[in-house]
Each structure stands twice: as C-alpha cells, then as structure tokens.
Design a protein around this motif. Structure first.
Motif, PDB file in Angstrom:
ATOM      1  N   ALA A 189       0.829  -1.212   0.000  1.00 32.55           N
ATOM      2  CA  ALA A 189       0.000   0.000   0.000  1.00 32.55           C
ATOM      3  C   ALA A 189       0.860   1.257   0.000  1.00 32.55           C
ATOM      4  O   ALA A 189       0.536   2.247  -0.665  1.00 32.55           O
ATOM      5  CB  ALA A 189      -0.934   0.000   1.210  1.00 32.55           C
TER       6      ALA A 189
ATOM      7  N   THR B  50       2.438   1.785  -3.458  1.00 32.75           N
ATOM      8  CA  THR B  50       1.431   2.330  -4.376  1.00 32.75           C
ATOM      9  C   THR B  50       1.201   3.812  -4.107  1.00 32.75           C
ATOM     10  O   THR B  50       1.140   4.624  -5.036  1.00 32.75           O
ATOM     11  CB  THR B  50       0.109   1.559  -4.228  1.00 32.75           C
ATOM     12  OG1 THR B  50       0.343   0.168  -4.455  1.00 32.75           O
ATOM     13  CG2 THR B  50      -0.927   2.056  -5.233  1.00 32.75           C
ATOM     14  N   GLN B  51       1.100   4.177  -2.813  1.00 33.43           N
ATOM     15  CA  GLN B  51       0.831   5.575  -2.464  1.00 33.43           C
ATOM     16  C   GLN B  51       1.985   6.475  -2.867  1.00 33.43           C
ATOM     17  O   GLN B  51       1.779   7.604  -3.347  1.00 33.43           O
ATOM     18  CB  GLN B  51       0.572   5.702  -0.959  1.00 33.43           C
ATOM     19  CG  GLN B  51       0.034   7.059  -0.529  1.00 33.43           C
ATOM     20  CD  GLN B  51      -1.321   7.345  -1.143  1.00 33.43           C
ATOM     21  OE1 GLN B  51      -2.210   6.506  -1.139  1.00 33.43           O
ATOM     22  NE2 GLN B  51      -1.489   8.542  -1.699  1.00 33.43           N
TER      23      GLN B  51
ATOM     24  N   SER C  48      -7.392   4.506   7.538  1.00 32.01           N
ATOM     25  CA  SER C  48      -8.137   3.281   7.241  1.00 32.01           C
ATOM     26  C   SER C  48      -9.478   3.231   7.956  1.00 32.01           C
ATOM     27  O   SER C  48     -10.229   2.275   7.801  1.00 32.01           O
ATOM     28  CB  SER C  48      -7.303   2.059   7.637  1.00 32.01           C
ATOM     29  OG  SER C  48      -6.087   2.027   6.918  1.00 32.01           O
TER      30      SER C  48
END
Length: 553
Positions: free
Chosen positions: A108, A111-112, A522
């Motif tokens: 994650a 990707t960020q 989240s």
C-alpha cells in the motif's frame, strides 16, 4: 472445569477483545522483489513491443529516471527495472528490488508513493497494481527471481555556488534530503540522452561552497562504461546553456569511473545509496514560518469554505504542487507550503511557507515575495501579483516543527495523517468560526504547541494541524502528522498519550480527556471515553457470571 480456571480465562479473553489492546508484531525484512504495473496516458506505439528498439529504450530511460527518485527515500531500495510495455494507453511492467537492510516495504505504501509523485506523464491511478514476488524458498515450485541488472557507475563531483549549511553533513537530515532531491531533479535530465542511464545518487555534501560527490549509474549489460569526457562535458554544456536549475560551477566538474571489475556497482556503493535518505531522520530544530496571502483570478466556490471538501483539497494540492518547486529552486532550506484557508475576493489564498531555521536565520521576505511574482507567469492558474502580502509569523524561541498549523496540507508521500477531535472547556466565540482570525490563530498556536509537547517523544512526529473550530464548548477538529517512513503509531496510543498528558498536567489546555477521538486513514478509531470500556467490562462480567452459574449447577 473449575470456576477458578474459567473466570481468569474469561478475563483474559475480555482483555484481548478490547480495542487497542491487541498485540502488534513486526517482522524483519528479507530480500524482496515486487512486480509493478502502472498505466500512463500516452499513445502506445508498435515499436514499444520491442524492448531493444531505440525509441523504446528512450521511453524506458525517461520513465526510469522519474520513478527511481520516488522510491529512493526507502532505506533498502535497490533498483527499478522496466521489463516490458504493452498496449492500454501504455502499460508499464517492471520490478522493484529491495535488500534486507530494513523492514520489508508494504504494498500500500509503495502504491501511495507512486500516486503521490509528480511526473511529466499522467498516471491512470485506478489501474496501478503492485504485488510481492514470493521467493522460491517459500514457494518451492516457483522459479527464482531475476537479479537486478548489472550496473556501471561514474563518480561525478562538482560545486554549487551556495552557502554550505552544517546540516548538509548529515545525509539523513530532512533539509539535506530535500537538497539532494533538488540536485537529482536538476542534473538527471542532462544524462537521459545516454543509453542505459539509470539514475543519480548523492554520496556526500561538504564545504566549499557546497561540494557535491555523486554517482551517475548506467546499466552495464553489454559490459561497457560511458565515456568519462562525455559525462563531464554533458553537465558543463548544460550549465553553460542555462539548462540546469541549480548554480553549478562548471569549472569544478570531474568524472571518474568507480565501477567494479565485473562492470557492476559494488555492495559498498549500494549501501551508500541506501543511506542517502534514512528512515531515522529527525525534524529541523527550528522552523521559520512565512505567511503568504494572495488572490487568484478565479470565481470563489462556496465549497472552498469547507477545508475538508474534495474540491478544496484538490485546489489546495494544485496550488502547492505548482508553487513549491519555485521555492525549492530558490531556497535550499525550503521545507513545505501549507494552505490555511480560502475566502472570497476572487479567491483569497491564505498560505504558509516553512523553512529550516536551524542555523538561526529566516528567509528574506522581499525574496519570498519576488519568487512568487516571478513564478506567476509559469503557473497553471492566474495570480494577482499586486495582491501578494508576505509576513514572518515565526515564533521566537520555538524549537520544534509543531508551532505552525494549517487548515489544509498537501498529503506528501511520507506523511501519515490522523484525524483528531476533542473539546476545550472554554466558551466558543464567533471569531473562532473564521480559522484566519487573530483569535483563531492565537488558539491554533497554543494547541499546536501543547500537542507538540505531548507527542514530541514519538519518533517521526511532524506537527499538529488545526482544521476548524465549532460550537460545543469549543470543539477542535484537527490532524496529527507523522513521517510514516519512521513510525506509524496506533490510534489507541495517540488517544491515550494526549489524555494522559492532560490528566497529569503536562498539557495545560483545558481539554476534556473523555472527548478525545483519533481516526486513521483506514477508518480505525480510538477514543478515551469511559463509556465503551464500562460497557465491555459489564458485558464480560455478566458473561462470566452466567458461565459460572452454569458450571456450579
């Protein structure tokens, strides 16, 4: 089973199910490879199917030199390799390689980082896919992962005609990291015309004005190295023609081959590469804060009054992404730009520029103003240059980055942000409805300073940002920002730390500790209200009583 065993067992179960008490574990990193696929909005050409075609090689170099700096901030990053292009605008298929010097990267976060970066091409962010390659040792039938391509390196040294700062001796310091990034962004385009160019790595900065020791890395699959004279002359010619945005002294440029005998960069070089930006970085000891207000020649939208609205966030990011590069080129100690608020008249932008003032100096206000005036003609939006107003709002004697808060900030690739709300036992006044009013700013500074005291011992803490105030005594809505490459604390820890500091008197603000609520990106929530704990306690006690009764009967 005896009741003396049942009751302790139930209590243990109850503890394990209370939110925030679950144990958290971490594992040491291992050599890791990630498959990466992303799509760029450019027209696909048939020649791109041939990875050895000259036009394909040029495209590969262009993308590689832009993607490598995105991940070079990760301590154990080794390399990025493009394996193929395929149709679908242009789908880029490649691999990211990491060594075992630090924890394994999280998909994650990878990707960020890619999505937060700025490129000369446009990413289709909905199609990005990054997956970890399972090593053969874990999956017996899997084929072994291909090693990173062999490299050759040229030691490139030169001087920059700017004053040396002692912090530059520490390659892990945030200011040094920002400077090295600016140097790489300025110099790398010079070498993109070289076949097999991979990237640039800053090895060391030293006095004399600023003496830069770097490596220019090339793929060496054919066993050859670039011509050293060409490497040296390429930078000298770019400097002479004004195509390098930093003031390089062309007469100081030297180039030396430092490749190992087998044509690859040695492990020592890779180790140095990884320490160029370290995850143990500490924030500047003092921040100079400059308030910059200007008007944009656009129609004001009512949504811009809401700092959390997507339209407002998008406008904020557009301004920050457009303006920040001009200050990075002009001021080596520039840290960031923050948008505080928007108001009517066309659109009045209230912003903050932050500079590292560890050496005790602040930027010249006239230069700050003139930088924006000069940049105005190169921005994607129109600024009324006659409306620009610049004020130094730094707090004297302040030694942490927590003194300045902002209504809206750019979510950079290294910032983990937590929403925090709580109530102050004080009377809400109409002035607090305007986040830019003197009353709001004074309270904002007090809250930021006090929260800085509470969280200063958490590694990676950056600042407390106040977004808005609302009625209900005074309801404070803000965010806590952390460098996520250093630490990502849990919401339970953050809520508890502030509540404990309020109760023991370390934080002198009249915060109602039972109203503290922290939420992460989240959606995980923690608060210090006693209601939930009381309900859980009552539930487990009731359950224990029923089971005990059943056993005894």
């Amino acid at each position: 089973m005896e009741w003396r065993i049942i009751v302790p067992l139930l209590c243990l179960i109850g503890i394990l199910h209370v939110p925030g008490n679950a144990a958290q574990t971490s594992t040491n990193g291992t050599n890791s490879t990630f498959d990466i696929v992303f799509h760029i909005n450019l027209e696909f050409k048939d020649v791109y199917s041939n990875i050895n075609n000259n036009e394909t090689i040029q495209l590969k170099q262009n993308i590689t030199t832009q993607v490598v700096p995105v991940y070079s901030g990760l301590k154990n990053f080794q390399s990025f390799d493009i394996l193929a292009f395929r149709n679908g605008s242009i789908a880029v298929e490649g691999k990211l390689y990491f060594n075992s010097s630090d924890a394994k990267p999280i998909v994650a976060n990878l990707t960020q980082l890619l999505h937060d970066a700025t490129f000369t091409f446009t990413l289709n962010k909905t199609l990005t896919k990054i997956t970890e390659v399972i090593p053969a040792a874990v999956l017996p039938n899997a084929s072994a992962t291909a090693p990173p391509p062999a490299k050759t390196a040229v030691a490139l040294a030169f001087k920059i005609n700017q004053e040396f700062n002692d912090t530059y001796s520490n390659l892990s310091h945030p200011v040094t990291q920002e400077l090295t990034k600016n140097i790489i962004n300025a110099v790398s385009p010079v070498y993109r015309r070289f076949p097999k160019f991979l990237g640039m790595v800053i090895k060391k900065l030293s006095r004399g004005s600023i003496a830069v020791e770097s490596e220019i890395q090339f793929e060496a699959t054919n066993g050859t190295s670039p011509n050293l004279t060409e490497v040296k002359n390429a930078l000298a010619e770019a400097v002479a023609s004004g195509n390098v945005s930093i003031p390089v002294n062309a007469s100081t440029i030297t180039a030396t081959d430092v490749s190992s005998s087998n044509g690859t960069v040695t492990n020592t070089t890779n180790s140095t590469t990884n320490t160029t930006v370290s995850t143990t970085a500490t924030p500047p000891t003092k921040i100079a804060t400059i308030n910059v207000v200007f008007k944009m020649n656009q129609t004001f939208n009512e949504t811009y009054s809401n700092n959390s609205h997507p339209d407002t966030i998008q406008l904020s990011n557009t301004i920050v992404n457009s303006v920040s590069p001009f200050y990075r080129r002009k001021f080596l100690l520039f840290l960031s730009m923050l948008i505080r608020s928007f108001s009517r008249g066309s659109i009045v932008v209230d912003s903050v520029l932050q500079f590292d003032a560890s050496n005790g100096t602040s930027p010249n206000l006239t230069e700050v103003k003139n930088t924006l005036i000069e940049a105005a003609g190169n921005l994607s939006f129109q600024i009324d240059t006659t409306s620009i107003n610049v004020t130094d709002i730094s707090s004297s004697g302040t030694t942490t980055a927590t003194t300045t808060s902002a209504a809206t900030t750019l979510a950079s690739s290294v910032i983990a942000e937590y929403n925090i709300t709580f109530k102050l036992r004080d009377t809400f006044t109409s002035e607090l409805a305007n986040i830019s009013s003197p009353t709001s700013k004074a309270l904002e500074k007090n809250i930021s300073d006090q929260c800085g005291v509470a969280y200063k011992y958490i590694r990676g803490f950056i600042r407390m940002v106040v977004r808005k105030y609302s009625n209900g005594s005074i309801l404070v809505d803000g965010s806590l920002q952390f460098n996520k490459t250093i630490s990502t604390p849990t919401v339970a820890d953050l809520a508890k730390i502030l509540a404990d500091n309020v109760r023991n008197g370390t934080v002198t603000l009249q915060i109602d500790p039972t109203t503290i609520k922290v939420t992460d990106a989240s959606g995980n929530v923690a608060n210090k209200s006693p209601v939930l704990a009381s309900m859980l306690t009552a539930f487990w006690m009731t359950l224990a009583s029923l089971l005990l009764s059943a056993v005894m009967h």
